[in-house]
Design an enzyme around this catalytic site. Sequence first.
Site, PDB file in Angstrom:
ATOM      1  N   CYS A 200     -12.984   5.519  -2.514  1.00  0.00           N
ATOM      2  CA  CYS A 200     -13.132   4.100  -2.139  1.00  0.00           C
ATOM      3  C   CYS A 200     -14.574   3.761  -1.763  1.00  0.00           C
ATOM      4  O   CYS A 200     -14.914   2.591  -1.587  1.00  0.00           O
ATOM      5  CB  CYS A 200     -12.184   3.760  -0.999  1.00  0.00           C
ATOM      6  SG  CYS A 200     -10.486   4.208  -1.391  1.00  0.00           S
TER       7      CYS A 200
ATOM      8  N   CYS B  47      -1.679  -2.075   5.457  1.00  0.00           N
ATOM      9  CA  CYS B  47      -2.224  -1.343   4.315  1.00  0.00           C
ATOM     10  C   CYS B  47      -2.907  -2.310   3.360  1.00  0.00           C
ATOM     11  O   CYS B  47      -2.347  -3.354   3.020  1.00  0.00           O
ATOM     12  CB  CYS B  47      -1.106  -0.630   3.566  1.00  0.00           C
ATOM     13  SG  CYS B  47      -0.139   0.483   4.592  1.00  0.00           S
TER      14      CYS B  47
ATOM     15  N   HIS C 111      -8.520  -4.968  -2.358  1.00  0.00           N
ATOM     16  CA  HIS C 111      -9.230  -3.691  -2.400  1.00  0.00           C
ATOM     17  C   HIS C 111      -9.217  -3.100  -3.810  1.00  0.00           C
ATOM     18  O   HIS C 111      -8.561  -2.083  -4.072  1.00  0.00           O
ATOM     19  CB  HIS C 111      -8.592  -2.738  -1.387  1.00  0.00           C
ATOM     20  CG  HIS C 111      -9.269  -1.415  -1.250  1.00  0.00           C
ATOM     21  ND1 HIS C 111     -10.598  -1.196  -1.565  1.00  0.00           N
ATOM     22  CD2 HIS C 111      -8.787  -0.205  -0.825  1.00  0.00           C
ATOM     23  CE1 HIS C 111     -10.897   0.084  -1.348  1.00  0.00           C
ATOM     24  NE2 HIS C 111      -9.819   0.693  -0.915  1.00  0.00           N
TER      25      HIS C 111
END
Lengths: 103, 378
Positions: free
Chosen positions: B83, B207, B326
């Site tokens: 990430c 999340c 994300h």
Amino acid sequence: MANIQVFECTGCQKQFVQRKWLCPVCKGTSFKKAEEEGAGKVFSFTRIHVTSKEYAHLAPYTVVLIDTPSGLRITGRLSEEVQINDEVKCVEQDGDAYIFEKV
Amino acid sequence: MNKVNVSGLGITKFGTHEGETLKSLLLDACFQALKEADFPKIDAVYVGNFMSGSLGNQEILGAIVANDLSLGAIPTVKVEGACASGGIAFRQAFLMIQSGEYENVLVAGVEKMKGAPTEVITNAINAAMDNDSNEKHAGLTFPGFFGTVANRYFYETGASKKHLAYVALKNREYAIHNPIAQFTKPATMEDYMSARMITEPLGLFDCSPTSDGAAAIVLSKGENGVIVRSSGQASGTTQMQEASDLLSLPAVKESARRAYEKAGLGPEDIDVVELHDCFSMTEILSIEELGFFAKGTGFEAVEQGLTKHGGVVPVNTSGGLLSKGHPIGATGLAQIYHIVSQLRGTSCNQVEGARIGLAQNLGGTGAYSTVHIFEGVK
């Protein structure tokens, strides 16, 4: 009860759950395999409801971080629910995974 | 050493892009950034990406950018750091201009995650853990790491699930005003508490989602607009059972220490922050590791609203990973896009008078972290 296989630095006797090539404590490069009793206390845990395909048939299951009396910290799996400080023991090795149960 | 400034920004909407490919998202963001920079002669391309191979059977992203945007026979690289792929790509570009090798570099990040089943995505994301370990075989998932951290954090500090909620709801409030955000519907504490459980104590709102999206930045030698004051990077533990302190993210702390030191600045100088809230718990740990709040007190700071406008420092005014979305490889650059917009004074949720901003990008379960500090010099 099942044992936990560890790698012990022949220089400083520090034990590791995972194989090491260089000891982070004494920089030694020689290790021997040893076995430790698979028992300890729950340091933390999570109960997993959503997981990858290969573990989906087990869900929900609990992943635990266990502290053993000899100072090791080991990740393992339980089918039941636990709390921090619960006493657990290792009952089997399933492939490369350590499976625990509450004492 | 050369000064480095941001000369172009580009970003796509984050969320679901049906009918768009990874390539079209990537090129859209790159084109925008090049256009804003007025098409300088680009000397190199760095692309941050994590899953184009595993989910899309597509690599050679750097060469595709150079070819399809007619940039010539310049060197290109794809950077993988889970990430943190975007943040690490940005750092390479910055260092190469700072050292004098290049004058203008295009940095981009992209991910296309929507469309694949959740279990396939979960498996691909698990590549960010050490899979040759008893830990992976125990069935630990990537979110499961932060669930385990959260339970211990609750035990040691007295924090509870409502503190995670304060993070998630704050970031949602900010995302509502961000035109590129994935989630722009208001959410309540009741919505949060009744959401389905993913890995206890983390529920759906704790999340970050799977997302499609891309972001791109042109960096140039110079001292105009917004400059990069410093870059810091560090590595951390790759296994939960090897963390010497489960409630710390040493890579975050060390990357911040390096970036603060190089910039000659400290946490008290920072006006606005984008940090890596892959999970609500991660934001609480990271505001501690970046030095804004003492260790073990981050949960009180979020409860008191100290990470919002008017508090100590506004955090994730873009909506963060939790609500902005994300798209893994794009995230590090989207954070920088937002910080640069804040320092230009053109951002959503503008922090009035913001002059110094910080962007922190995490990879894996604390395996990688980058910190970049920016200054608006006008």
